[in-house]
Design an enzyme around this catalytic site. Structure first.
Site, PDB file in Angstrom:
ATOM      1  NE  ARG A 193     -15.288   0.763  -7.642  1.00 41.62           N
ATOM      2  CZ  ARG A 193     -14.616   1.758  -7.073  1.00 41.62           C
ATOM      3  NH1 ARG A 193     -13.519   1.532  -6.369  1.00 41.62           N
ATOM      4  NH2 ARG A 193     -15.040   3.000  -7.223  1.00 41.62           N
ATOM      5  CB  ILE A 201     -10.437  -5.035  -0.995  1.00 43.63           C
ATOM      6  CG1 ILE A 201     -10.565  -4.936   0.525  1.00 43.63           C
ATOM      7  CG2 ILE A 201     -10.234  -6.457  -1.442  1.00 43.63           C
ATOM      8  CD1 ILE A 201     -11.711  -5.786   1.102  1.00 43.63           C
ATOM      9  CG  ASP A 202     -11.531  -0.600  -4.430  1.00 43.66           C
ATOM     10  OD1 ASP A 202     -10.317  -0.653  -4.688  1.00 43.66           O
ATOM     11  OD2 ASP A 202     -12.424  -0.725  -5.288  1.00 43.66           O
ATOM     12  CE  LYS A 203     -12.681   6.040   3.031  1.00 40.06           C
ATOM     13  NZ  LYS A 203     -12.592   7.506   2.813  1.00 40.06           N
TER      14      LYS A 203
END
Length: 359
Positions: A277, A174-176
């Protein structure tokens, strides 16, 4: 195992990670890892003591060879890598005083990533599977510009036996600046089985996010089916495009925080880079705090000054991976793990809900 598209996507993502955060794309973990694979030779012998007599071979092996899980050792007993008195035996055989077990195998150390003493929040663990709650700001694995301080570095410190697994056993990412649950295989068979589940969609992942949009409008987009590909000119961004890869997102529940902002419960059918997103931005209801895909559309009419400040100053996308479900790779049982919304998102929701009286 790999098709050309997967390899190309992996290479592009690796090149971008020094600029943008890490991506949520299941296919990446089937690709080769960074760094030259280094063979690690294991050759160890142990003689059974009086206190250990009567134990099963696999139980004794797990007490002796503590760097490896019991499931791993059972596999080596079955394939002959771990011998009992120089012969292959079943894991359930019970040992006697003076018996000898001998482990001889070669591990492939898949990267040059270094272990680091970084705290991790473990929410589920057994011999085969690990689920951790990743905090905001932590990159999942090393890449250009992010060689240290990542989840992989932390895993290699707390679970050194996973150094021979690709990405220390990670199954997806998953994204930072997204918080929440990540699934990790503690053995090679478990990691591969979980990756297969991602491909056949038997793993489910639910997210919660705060978005700019009214409930009635959002409820018209229960299923978002729009292919996603890498932006042609801005290579760190993804976008909806006809030539992209299939991407399907489900809005499972919509809860109004006020007339123009909602909390969404989102399910992923696919796992493309930045999928949630990109999809929410595409339907014009971006996630609050998303500097890449949100822009000015995050600020809607009718906000108080406190609400406007809370949205403008929220430092990351308000997105949290809160539920993870999978079939256990060894027992075959259904497992579901959940973790609550982090405090920063809860505070944002309190501010946006302040004074709202839903009719």
């Amino acid at each position: 195992m790999l098709d050309d598209e997967m390899i190309e996507d992996y290479e592009a993502d690796e090149a971008d990670e020094g600029i943008d955060d890490s991506d949520d794309d299941d296919a990446d973990y089937e690709a080769p890892t960074i760094g030259q694979a280094v063979p690690v030779i294991i050759d160890a012998t142990y003689t059974v003591t009086e206190e250990e007599a009567g134990l099963r071979i696999d139980k004794l092996a797990s007490l002796v060879f503590t760097d490896f899980s019991r499931a791993q050792l059972q596999g080596w007993i079955s394939d002959g890598s771990l011998l009992y008195n120089d012969s292959v035996q079943k894991p359930k055989i019970r040992v006697k005083v003076g018996d000898v077990i001998h482990l001889s195998t070669t591990l492939q150390q898949h990267s040059e990533d270094q272990p680091e003493d970084i705290d991790i929040d473990v929410v589920y663990e057994d011999d085969d599977v690990l689920v951790i709650n990743k905090p905001v700001g932590m990159v999942v694995h090393p890449g250009a510009g992010n060689q240290t301080g990542t989840l992989v570095n932390a895993l290699l410190y707390h679970y050194p036996q996973q150094h021979h697994l690709p990405r220390a056993g990670l199954v997806h990412r998953i994204d930072k600046d997204t918080s929440g649950l990540l699934l990790i295989g503690k053995t090679k068979p478990a990691q591969m089985a979980l990756m297969d589940q991602l491909k056949d969609k038997s793993v489910y992942r639910h997210y919660q996010c705060v978005v700019a949009g009214d409930a009635a409008s959002l409820l018209r987009h229960r299923r978002i089916d729009a292919p996603i590909g890498r932006h042609r000119s801005q290579r760190t961004k993804m976008t909806v495009m006809t030539a992209g890869r299939e991407a399907v997102t489900h809005l499972l529940n919509v809860t109004a925080l006020n007339g123009n902002y909602c909390l969404l419960d989102v399910g992923l059918e696919t796992g493309r880079t930045h999928q949630i997103r990109v999809h929410l931005s595409h339907i014009t209801y971006p996630i609050v705090g998303d500097r890449v895909y949100g822009g000015r559309r995050q600020l809607r009419a009718g906000l108080t000054e406190a609400q406007r400040q809370a949205i403008s100053n929220f430092p990351r996308q308000a997105l949290h991976a809160y539920t993870l479900g999978f079939v256990h790779p060894t027992t075959g049982e259904d497992v579901e793990v959940t973790t609550p919304i982090p405090e920063d998102m809860q505070q944002l929701m309190r501010v946006l809900s302040d004074g709202y009286d839903e009719e």
